[in-house]
Each structure stands twice: as structure tokens, then as C-alpha cells.
Design a protein around this motif. Sequence first.
Motif, PDB file in Angstrom:
ATOM      1  N   TYR A   1       0.832  -1.203   0.000  1.00 28.65           N
ATOM      2  CA  TYR A   1       0.000   0.000   0.000  1.00 28.65           C
ATOM      3  C   TYR A   1       0.870   1.258   0.000  1.00 28.65           C
ATOM      4  O   TYR A   1       0.628   2.198  -0.764  1.00 28.65           O
TER       5      TYR A   1
ATOM      6  N   ARG B   1       2.531   1.588  -3.353  1.00 32.58           N
ATOM      7  CA  ARG B   1       1.555   2.025  -4.356  1.00 32.58           C
ATOM      8  C   ARG B   1       1.181   3.480  -4.145  1.00 32.58           C
ATOM      9  O   ARG B   1       1.026   4.248  -5.103  1.00 32.58           O
TER      10      ARG B   1
ATOM     11  N   TYR C   1       1.342   1.508 -10.726  1.00 32.09           N
ATOM     12  CA  TYR C   1       0.263   1.683  -9.744  1.00 32.09           C
ATOM     13  C   TYR C   1      -0.792   0.589  -9.926  1.00 32.09           C
ATOM     14  O   TYR C   1      -1.246  -0.022  -8.959  1.00 32.09           O
ATOM     15  N   ASP C   2      -1.176   0.335 -11.181  1.00 33.21           N
ATOM     16  CA  ASP C   2      -2.188  -0.694 -11.456  1.00 33.21           C
ATOM     17  C   ASP C   2      -1.688  -2.071 -11.046  1.00 33.21           C
ATOM     18  O   ASP C   2      -2.448  -2.895 -10.521  1.00 33.21           O
TER      19      ASP C   2
ATOM     20  N   THR D   1      -1.866  -2.274  -7.339  1.00 33.21           N
ATOM     21  CA  THR D   1      -3.273  -2.393  -6.932  1.00 33.21           C
ATOM     22  C   THR D   1      -3.742  -3.833  -7.028  1.00 33.21           C
ATOM     23  O   THR D   1      -4.419  -4.355  -6.144  1.00 33.21           O
TER      24      THR D   1
ATOM     25  N   SER E   1      -4.812  -6.142  -3.902  1.00 29.16           N
ATOM     26  CA  SER E   1      -6.104  -6.827  -3.900  1.00 29.16           C
ATOM     27  C   SER E   1      -5.922  -8.310  -3.596  1.00 29.16           C
ATOM     28  O   SER E   1      -6.720  -8.908  -2.869  1.00 29.16           O
TER      29      SER E   1
END
Length: 438
Positions: free
Chosen positions: A153, A156, A304-305, A308, A312
Amino acid sequence: MEQIKINKLEIENVKRVKVVQLKPSENGLTIIGGNNNQGKTSVLDSIAWALGGNRYKPSNATREGSIIPPNLKITMSNGLIVERKGKNSDLKVIDPNGEKAGQQLLDSFVEELALNLPKFMNQTNKEKANTLLQIIGVGDKLFELEQKETEIYNKRHAIGQIKDQKEKFAKEQTYYPDAPQTLISASDLIKKQQNILAKNGENQRQRDNLRTLVIEQESDQEAFKNIEEKIYELEAKKKEVMSRLNDRAEKILNAKKTVEELNDESTAELEASIENIEKINEKVRANLYKEKAEEDAKKYKEQYDSLTSELSDVRKKKTELLINANLPLSGLMVEDGELLYNGFKWDNMSGADQLKVSTAIVRKLNPSCGFVLMDKLEQMDLDTLKDFGAWLESEGLQVIATRVSKGDECSIIIEDGYVLDKDSNNVIDEPKWKAGEF
């Protein structure tokens, strides 16, 4: 695993209690009611002392004004009889076979927090969550996942900030669609200008040559006139001059053709470009900056993606870990290191839910301990109290609690240290166990 509960308790001369006898319900709520300062909490303190040891002994254990020392007797569902009596309130534990035991045996099935529920309830939310995770056996694994989650986190978040900055910077840059794609070189333009000037100079030389030839032709024509007057004398010279004239005439013709084909190129555009070169290059640089910023933003967005997706995945593993864990209560969850019940954190739970969660976790700490002590249950209204009692019964749990009330929900009512007889409204002031009636 057998759950050990309290079958019967007999208390005399402890704190505010004079004489109290009670047979708690095996499952569900047993409520000790009465007004304030009548001895309700003293009953719970007596149970904690009897079963938990001298660390729970009240600082002023003997009832004020009494010359008789405290007398405690608790009969457990497994047949154990626990007594504290005499001047020193010595502990005596007798099993169904008549064998004697001590505090060590009690500690094996009596959960500390069942005697002192506020100790758990006053923990921080993270401490409560940690207690739950340890007893269901996923604390270390969840801690590892949460560390990884935090690391991803934070990474990111940092990438996202850079991405946002790059996107913002790219949007703020001015773009000139009419500007060249590469920077203009002044030396290249000057070289082109010099080539054109050299070419134009050669053209001018050809023009000057033509004018010279014309002038010479005119001069020779004048000479020809003079020679004609002396034709006879100068016949030989005439032939020479004629030959020269013919030769030059051919050169003139060629020169005319060459001059007619000449086309001077303008250096005005190059001169303007040289004058505006820095302005043009500023536009080119601006376009390059914008394109670079957009490329950087795209790169950071991809990072970033990716993070993510990774975040997740870690959160999914956390959820699956807790879903598959043997949680003591449906709706109970740990998220971000904090305890949640039906989606609410501890400070947003109702008082009733807090007691419900605490009871479930404490029971899980030591499944052998089938009872919990609770003080001040007046925070629950009657409907909530009824629901709580029904839940306890469904879970096979025994709770002995106090409540400032004299209503029908109370199992017994304490008044001035005695149990109040609901039928006669008189106190029961004779300890029945002495008469063998209990």
C-alpha cells in the motif's frame, strides 16, 4: 470438551453481602438485581475471589461490622466444591471422589477474563483483535499478510503520488502542434543561407559577365565601323575581329540562355527562422517535455495498477484466512488490525454487542470455562436483554450478571446484603446451607 459451570454458590460476610445463596441457570442469564450499594457487585467479587485466587481478594473482604470472617462455597458442574472460610479464608477444593486439590486445578479451567471481563473490554481495539487472532490460530499469518499489505500500500501510494504529479505536469504543459519534432540548429540554417548566398553570388557574376560581354560587343562594333572605313587597309584585322565577334556572339547566346534559366532563391524564410529560432525551439522543448511527462505518467500508472492488483490479492488472502478460521461469533472480523462486528469497530458497537463479542472471545480463550461474570447490565433494555439471554442459551453459556433493577428479569434481588424473597418481600437472612436446606 466439557464446559464447567457454576451449579450453586453460597456467600456470607463478604464486602456488602451478609447472606446470599444462588443457583444460577445452567445456560443463559442469571441476573442479580437490586438498588445501588446493596451488595450486587459483592456477589461477583466473591465468585472471582473464590475461583480466581487471592489476586481477586477484595482489599476489605470482611463485611463491615461483622465479627464472622467471610464464608464462600461454590459447587461446580463437574462436582468440584470450592470453599474459602476461616480467619485466613483458606482455600479448599474437593473433587467428587473426596480428593483435595488447590488453585492450580481451578486455574486449569477458570478463564481469568471470565472473572474480570472489564480487563478485556478496556483493552485497545488492536489488543482485542490480537487476542482473537491468537486464539483462532491465525495471528502470525495475518500479521505477515498485513505487513505485506502495508508495504504494498505504501509503495503504491508513493507511486500514485508520482503518477498524479506527472499527469498534472503533463496537462499543464503547452503543446504547439505546428512546431518541428526536433530542435532547430542555427548553424545548419546559417550554412543553408550561405549556400544560397553563394549560389546567388554566382548568378550575379553571370549577370556581370553578360554586361561585360555586351559592353565589349558595343566597343568592337564601334571598332568595326572604324575598321570598315579602313577596310582595305585593315582587311586582315577585320577578319580577326570578325572571328572574335563570331566567337563572342556564340558565348553571348549561351550566356543569355544561362541567365534566362537562372532563378534566385529567397533567404527571407531562413532569415526569419534564424531570428525566431529560440522561439521555435521553446515550442519544440515544450512538446518534448509534455511527451516525456505523459510517458512518465503512463509508466507510473502501469506500476500503480500492478501494485493495486497485488494489494487486492493480499487482501483477498486475508479475507479467506479469516473466513476459514474458526471464529467464535458470526459477523466477527479483524480488518487492518482492528476488531469488527457486523462491520462496526468497537467504539461504534452498542454496549450489548460489546458484551456479546467479549463473552464469545473469552469463552474461546478457554473452552472449558462455561461461565462469565458481568457487572452493570442496566445498559441493556429489556428487549436487548432478552435477545442476549437467548443467544447465551443457544451457545450453552452461563452468565451471572448484576443489574440496577427490581424487575421480573432479575433472578434474585439483593437488599442490604440479603436475598429478597419476591413473594413475601422479606429478606432471607438465614444461610440455608447451615440448616442443610440448600
